[in-house]
Design an enzyme around this catalytic site. Sequence first.
Site, short mmCIF file in Angstrom:
data_model
loop_
_atom_site.label_atom_id
_atom_site.label_comp_id
_atom_site.label_asym_id
_atom_site.label_seq_id
_atom_site.Cartn_x
_atom_site.Cartn_y
_atom_site.Cartn_z
N ASP A 15 0.88 -1.17 0.00
CA ASP A 15 0.00 0.00 0.00
C ASP A 15 0.91 1.22 0.00
O ASP A 15 2.14 1.10 0.17
CB ASP A 15 -0.88 -0.01 1.27
N SER A 16 0.30 2.40 -0.12
CA SER A 16 1.10 3.62 -0.04
C SER A 16 1.60 3.88 1.38
O SER A 16 2.58 4.59 1.57
CB SER A 16 0.25 4.81 -0.49
N TYR A 47 -1.07 7.97 -2.78
CA TYR A 47 -1.20 7.47 -4.15
C TYR A 47 -2.43 8.09 -4.83
O TYR A 47 -2.44 8.25 -6.04
CB TYR A 47 -1.40 5.95 -4.13
N GLY A 48 -3.44 8.38 -4.05
CA GLY A 48 -4.73 8.76 -4.61
C GLY A 48 -4.71 9.95 -5.53
O GLY A 48 -5.56 10.08 -6.40
N CYS A 78 -4.37 -1.76 -1.71
CA CYS A 78 -4.61 -0.34 -1.94
C CYS A 78 -5.58 -0.24 -3.11
O CYS A 78 -5.33 -0.83 -4.17
CB CYS A 78 -3.27 0.31 -2.30
N ASN A 79 -6.67 0.46 -2.90
CA ASN A 79 -7.66 0.59 -3.98
C ASN A 79 -7.10 1.38 -5.15
O ASN A 79 -7.36 1.06 -6.32
CB ASN A 79 -8.91 1.29 -3.47
N GLU A 159 -3.04 9.20 7.79
CA GLU A 159 -1.59 8.95 7.98
C GLU A 159 -1.04 9.88 9.06
O GLU A 159 -0.23 9.49 9.88
CB GLU A 159 -0.81 9.20 6.68
N CYS A 190 -11.07 2.69 0.17
CA CYS A 190 -9.68 3.06 0.43
C CYS A 190 -9.32 2.31 1.70
O CYS A 190 -10.07 2.35 2.69
CB CYS A 190 -9.54 4.56 0.63
N THR A 191 -8.20 1.61 1.66
CA THR A 191 -7.87 0.74 2.79
C THR A 191 -7.47 1.52 4.04
O THR A 191 -7.33 0.94 5.11
CB THR A 191 -6.78 -0.26 2.39
N HIS A 192 -7.28 2.84 3.91
CA HIS A 192 -7.02 3.66 5.09
C HIS A 192 -8.29 3.87 5.93
O HIS A 192 -8.21 4.08 7.13
CB HIS A 192 -6.51 5.04 4.69
N1 DGL Z 1 -4.91 3.10 0.94
C1 DGL Z 1 -4.93 3.48 -0.41
C2 DGL Z 1 -6.20 3.17 -1.14
O1 DGL Z 1 -6.84 2.20 -0.79
C3 DGL Z 1 -4.17 4.71 -0.82
C4 DGL Z 1 -4.51 6.01 -0.22
C5 DGL Z 1 -3.54 7.06 -0.75
O2 DGL Z 1 -2.34 6.85 -0.63
O3 DGL Z 1 -4.02 8.04 -1.32
O4 DGL Z 1 -6.57 3.81 -2.08
#
Ligand code: DGL
Length: 271
Positions: A15-16, A47-48, A78-79, A159, A190-192
Amino acid sequence: MKHDQTPTKPIGIFDSGIGGLTVAHALVNHLPKENIIYFGDTAHLPYGDKSTAAIQAYSIKIAHMLLQQQCKLILIACNSASAAAYELVKEYVGSKAHVMNVIDPVVHLLKDKYKHKRIGLIGTRQTVNSHIYKKKIDDANHGITLSSHATNLLASAIEEFGNHEVLDGLLNVYLSHPDLQQIDALVLACTHYPIIKDRILKCYKKPLEIIDSSDAVAAAVKTHLEKHALLNTNGSSNKHFYLSDYTESFAANAKLFFGSEITFESYPLWD
Ligand code: DGL
């Protein structure tokens, strides 16, 4: 040529940043004997908001590193990377390992249990603009109405602050969108976001079903490993965490998920 895959080889997860830990944690609960290698690309977070090409480049580098570590399965936790780079990573990895994403198990769940429901979805700009959930859901024509909204700042705020009340203001702005009001369930794409699930629920006056991918993804990984006789049934799980840039917030959060005995190794991706 098929590479030697044995049950004791690790599962690589990336993931990011800390988001994939929600998936890794569920994976460890479902599969307590698996060896896990986690890569948090903290140097390139979030990443988004990155371009598809950038996310693809990072993902390929990480997949390469995970293959060097002989992973039997690579899970894109990570989505945003699943939306932007899954097909490419799969092609790159070939038969050396199995590649999974965090989107397909949720789409299966929706098709199975949410026919003719109104579903809200929140995720990063990359995930929402890719329309990947909609495309996969519409393919099956199950009468699901999907309203997707990009909640751009959430992953970075998580984060930075973890599950902290400063997130409430942002959530109220994002979730008050009319399209996210009259819904039967909300997908956390989003996995966050599972880290702040309680705060998301509090923004809704009435009880709402939250669809968090972690368990569905962990169950899908287990099914795959069982089917291919790759389930590790021996010994205790080793967990190794690599970061492209060591950050205190990642270390603190990872410890919340996996206890204080875990160690981190720096693995700069741009070298
Ligand atoms: N956790 C990630 C996701 O599921 C990335 C979030 C990010 O880095 O923007 O999209």
